[in-house]
Design a protein around this motif. Structure first.
Motif, PDB file in Angstrom:
ATOM      1  N   SER A 233       0.817  -1.218   0.000  1.00  0.00           N
ATOM      2  CA  SER A 233       0.000   0.000   0.000  1.00  0.00           C
ATOM      3  C   SER A 233       0.847   1.263   0.000  1.00  0.00           C
ATOM      4  O   SER A 233       0.343   2.334  -0.333  1.00  0.00           O
ATOM      5  CB  SER A 233      -0.925   0.005   1.222  1.00  0.00           C
ATOM      6  N   ARG A 234       2.111   1.149   0.358  1.00  0.00           N
ATOM      7  CA  ARG A 234       3.010   2.298   0.370  1.00  0.00           C
ATOM      8  C   ARG A 234       3.800   2.309  -0.938  1.00  0.00           C
ATOM      9  O   ARG A 234       4.853   1.679  -1.057  1.00  0.00           O
ATOM     10  CB  ARG A 234       3.949   2.239   1.571  1.00  0.00           C
ATOM     11  N   TRP A 236       5.691   4.483  -2.306  1.00  0.00           N
ATOM     12  CA  TRP A 236       7.070   4.959  -2.180  1.00  0.00           C
ATOM     13  C   TRP A 236       7.995   3.868  -1.669  1.00  0.00           C
ATOM     14  O   TRP A 236       9.176   3.832  -2.035  1.00  0.00           O
ATOM     15  CB  TRP A 236       7.128   6.171  -1.255  1.00  0.00           C
ATOM     16  N   LEU A 237       7.460   2.948  -0.863  1.00  0.00           N
ATOM     17  CA  LEU A 237       8.289   1.917  -0.266  1.00  0.00           C
ATOM     18  C   LEU A 237       8.594   0.789  -1.247  1.00  0.00           C
ATOM     19  O   LEU A 237       9.759   0.387  -1.405  1.00  0.00           O
ATOM     20  CB  LEU A 237       7.591   1.369   0.985  1.00  0.00           C
ATOM     21  N   HIS A 351       8.173   7.456   8.721  1.00  0.00           N
ATOM     22  CA  HIS A 351       6.898   7.300   7.999  1.00  0.00           C
ATOM     23  C   HIS A 351       6.330   5.886   8.056  1.00  0.00           C
ATOM     24  O   HIS A 351       5.336   5.614   7.387  1.00  0.00           O
ATOM     25  CB  HIS A 351       7.077   7.743   6.544  1.00  0.00           C
ATOM     26  N   VAL A 352       6.938   5.007   8.809  1.00  0.00           N
ATOM     27  CA  VAL A 352       6.382   3.679   9.049  1.00  0.00           C
ATOM     28  C   VAL A 352       6.116   3.560  10.540  1.00  0.00           C
ATOM     29  O   VAL A 352       7.007   3.837  11.351  1.00  0.00           O
ATOM     30  CB  VAL A 352       7.350   2.566   8.586  1.00  0.00           C
ATOM     31  N   ASP A 411       4.912   9.704  -5.243  1.00  0.00           N
ATOM     32  CA  ASP A 411       4.929   9.471  -3.789  1.00  0.00           C
ATOM     33  C   ASP A 411       6.315   9.653  -3.181  1.00  0.00           C
ATOM     34  O   ASP A 411       6.437   9.958  -1.987  1.00  0.00           O
ATOM     35  CB  ASP A 411       4.431   8.056  -3.484  1.00  0.00           C
TER      36      ASP A 411
END
Length: 419
Positions: A233-234, A236-237, A351-352, A411
């Motif tokens: 869902s992230r 950017w990750l 951010h996590v 993102d």
């Protein structure tokens, strides 16, 4: 002059918003100092281990094939068990996991030092010890990512990450040289024994952290499924991980594999390669110093863009640049790599959520570690058909392309510093 008869008022003095004081250094925190010391002690032994391991295999009568087998048995269990380590890092005390992982590594290296010293070190015994060490890495790597967030405030994370890398990068400069002297004078068993002792000391230091365990209410399998959903869902990750897998594969294939080959063919062999590696290590050290002062707003943008610096020494080798230019490119690559590393880890930690750090880290690490055999395999297949310099140019292009494509992800630019 006024005409209304009112007393003139002095112009209002604009109020100045006081500049917020910078957060105190993480080194003021006893728990963080203990963690830094544990990392430094462990890194001191690990810097000598690769050279000692190589000469232990050679001393046992093995060649390149035997060394490759030993390295594979060290890497494969790390990839296989990383996801398990990530789940555990989000369920159990991370300091306890680090303690047990370092203790396991100390036992593996201690047994290896013993069998080498007694002359019973066959390839199978060395590979078995390497397997156990690889398992230990799988359980300590995800836990280490989350420990820092439990020790320092969000505004101190970048400084904390830079402080962690500064002494370990310094060890990388002197460690291999010291390891070479130890192996030359006393043999590989002494260096391996020292590595075992450093793991044991680090374990005792980490035992004193006594960090609490994240709260969990679901099963381990449910945690893994939830972790994958969170990772996917992230955007950017997972895009950073995918780009990193390709980039790391190209870097390792070009630098670690073809670098020594090209310097042997085109320059002065081991002497030139030693200078290049030393320059790269000095760059890593300088990069950590930069991160202590520079705090960019768009952390992930900086991390992605700085990664492109790894293309510089590959391009220099491909074009046959003189040694001074190669050394400069290696220094710049080291600086940009460490800046990218600190910026990435800081963005990741900020951010996590704390309860997901272990699993998100393990998914990211699996991607990057899969790049190690991938890069070596691809280069081995194409090196017989193409010139080494041509392959280096391709690796350079892959690094630049992976960076540019990752910078196109919107993102990536939304991940900003959290103070």
């Amino acid at each position: 002059m006024t005409t209304t008869g009112e007393t003139p008022q002095a112009p209002a003095t604009p109020t100045r918003t006081p500049t917020p004081a910078p957060p105190p250094s993480p080194l003021r925190l006893p728990a963080f100092r203990r963690f830094v010391l544990a990392q430094l002690v462990s890194a001191a032994g690990s810097a000598m281990a690769p050279l000692a391991l190589a000469y232990a295999v050679i001393g046992a009568g093995g060649g390149a094939g035997a060394l490759g087998l030993v390295l594979a048995t060290n890497t494969v269990p790390t990839v296989v068990f990383l996801l398990v380590g990530g789940v555990l890092a989000d369920r159990l005390s991370r300091s306890r996991l680090l303690f047990l992982g370092n203790l396991l590594a100390a036992a593996a290296q201690g047994v290896l030092a013993l069998v080498v010293a007694t002359g019973h070190a066959g390839t199978g015994a060395i590979a078995a010890c390497g397997f156990v060490s690889g398992v230990a890495v799988a359980f300590t790597t995800p836990a280490a990512q989350g420990v820092v967030t439990q020790l320092v405030a969000p505004g101190q994370l970048q400084q904390a990450n830079a402080l962690l890398r500064l002494p370990t990068n310094a060890v990388k400069v002197v460690g291999p040289v010291t390891g070479g002297l130890v192996v030359a004078v006393g043999g590989p068993a002494w260096a391996l024994g020292f590595d075992a002792c450093t793991f044991a000391v680090a374990a005792l230091l980490l035992l004193g952290l006594r960090l609490g365990a994240p709260a969990t209410r679901t099963s381990a399998l449910a945690d893994l499924r939830e972790g994958w959903s969170g990772f996917w869902s992230r955007t950017w990750l997972w895009t950073y991980t995918a780009a990193g897998t390709v980039l790391v594969a190209a870097w390792l294939a070009g630098y670690q594999l073809l670098g020594p080959v090209v310097t042997e063919q085109e320059y002065e062999g081991a002497r030139t390669w030693g200078f290049i590696q030393g320059a790269f290590s000095l760059g890593l050290l300088a990069g950590a110093v930069v991160c202590l002062r520079w705090k960019p707003e768009r952390l992930l943008t900086v991390a992605v863009a700085a990664s492109s610096g790894l293309a510089l020494p590959l391009a220099g080798l491909a074009f046959g640049l003189p040694l001074p230019w190669l050394l400069l490119s290696a220094v710049l690559a080291g600086i940009t790599l460490d800046v990218a590393g600190v910026a990435w880890v800081t963005a990741f930690q900020q951010h996590v959520p704390d309860g997901e750090l272990g699993r998100m880290s393990s998914f990211n690490q699996v991607g990057e570690r899969l790049a190690i055999p991938l890069g070596y395999l691809v280069v081995a297949l194409v090196s017989s058909a193409f010139a080494d310099r041509s392959v280096l140019l391709v690796c350079t292009g892959i690094i630049v392309a992976a960076t540019l494509l990752n910078l196109c992800v919107r993102d990536i630019h939304r991940i900003r510093r959290v103070e």
